[in-house]
Design a protein around this motif. Structure first.
Motif, PDB file in Angstrom:
ATOM      1  N   LYS A   1      -4.128 -11.678  -2.728  1.00  0.00           N
ATOM      2  CA  LYS A   1      -3.562 -11.744  -1.375  1.00  0.00           C
ATOM      3  C   LYS A   1      -4.676 -11.818  -0.330  1.00  0.00           C
ATOM      4  CE  LYS A   1       0.664  -9.389  -2.615  1.00  0.00           C
ATOM      5  NZ  LYS A   1       1.412  -8.172  -2.654  1.00  0.00           N
TER       6      LYS A   1
ATOM      7  N   GLU B   1       0.289  -6.685   6.186  1.00  0.00           N
ATOM      8  CA  GLU B   1       1.383  -5.776   6.518  1.00  0.00           C
ATOM      9  C   GLU B   1       2.764  -6.308   6.169  1.00  0.00           C
ATOM     10  OE1 GLU B   1       0.878  -4.507  10.566  1.00  0.00           O
ATOM     11  OE2 GLU B   1      -0.639  -3.037  10.008  1.00  0.00           O
TER      12      GLU B   1
ATOM     13  N   ASP C   1       3.658  -7.691   3.472  1.00  0.00           N
ATOM     14  CA  ASP C   1       3.935  -7.368   2.071  1.00  0.00           C
ATOM     15  C   ASP C   1       4.206  -5.884   1.877  1.00  0.00           C
ATOM     16  OD1 ASP C   1       3.636  -9.917   1.071  1.00  0.00           O
ATOM     17  OD2 ASP C   1       1.488  -9.702   0.759  1.00  0.00           O
ATOM     18  N   ARG C   2       3.294  -5.085   2.381  1.00  0.00           N
ATOM     19  CA  ARG C   2       3.317  -3.652   2.119  1.00  0.00           C
ATOM     20  C   ARG C   2       2.295  -2.996   3.027  1.00  0.00           C
ATOM     21  NH1 ARG C   2       1.157  -1.852  -3.530  1.00  0.00           N
ATOM     22  NH2 ARG C   2       0.375   0.081  -2.721  1.00  0.00           N
ATOM     23  N   ASP C   3       2.436  -1.728   3.291  1.00  0.00           N
ATOM     24  CA  ASP C   3       1.422  -1.014   4.062  1.00  0.00           C
ATOM     25  C   ASP C   3       0.242  -0.682   3.162  1.00  0.00           C
ATOM     26  OD1 ASP C   3       2.126  -0.893   6.679  1.00  0.00           O
ATOM     27  OD2 ASP C   3       3.184   1.019   6.537  1.00  0.00           O
ATOM     28  N   PHE C   4      -0.867  -1.365   3.374  1.00  0.00           N
ATOM     29  CA  PHE C   4      -2.074  -1.073   2.620  1.00  0.00           C
ATOM     30  C   PHE C   4      -3.001  -0.239   3.486  1.00  0.00           C
ATOM     31  CE2 PHE C   4      -0.636  -4.873   0.363  1.00  0.00           C
ATOM     32  CZ  PHE C   4      -0.765  -4.453  -0.950  1.00  0.00           C
TER      33      PHE C   4
END
Length: 137
Positions: A23, A44, A46-49
């Protein structure tokens, strides 16, 4: 560049990278010279990294020679060392050489068999390559 581990059960960039690495590379190949925060923001959807997670992965990609890092003011900016096309070319070249070294003519035969429909330009390039090899012998 050294060939990365190739995962046969995966597709696309996931053949060479872990999911987060893939990604990040997608983001940086679309717009390079980005900070860790900019990459984290782009992820963000996709997901909170976590910032530290993104930073660790990006710095590991620098250590692997996939990304380069430069400093502008107090900000570190990252960019791919190779374009997406150059990366794919280099990795497939290294993989092909390793397969031929390990399996010889079997690897070449299987590669040719894998071509369901032969592109006329590919056939022409193969014929030219074979003619050149015969001249060099």
């Amino acid at each position: 560049m050294k060939r990365l581990n190739f995962k046969t059960g995966e597709t696309g960039l996931n053949r060479f990278f872990g999911p987060l690495e893939a990604k990040i590379m997608d983001i940086l190949w679309s717009t390079s010279d980005r900070s860790i925060k900019e990459v984290q923001t782009a992820l963000e959807g996709d997901r909170d990294f976590n910032f530290n997670t993104v930073m660790t992965v990006m710095n590991r990609l620098v250590e692997k020679g996939i990304l380069s890092k430069s400093i502008r003011g107090r900000t570190s900016l990252y960019r791919p060392v190779l374009s997406r096309e150059e990366f794919r070319d280099e990795q497939s070249k290294e993989l092909s050489h390793e397969l031929v070294d390990e399996f010889g003519p079997l690897a070449v035969n299987h590669m040719i068999d894998a071509l369901e429909v032969a592109d006329p330009m590919l056939i022409e390039r193969l014929e030219q390559k074979i003619k050149q090899w015969k001249k060099d012998i």
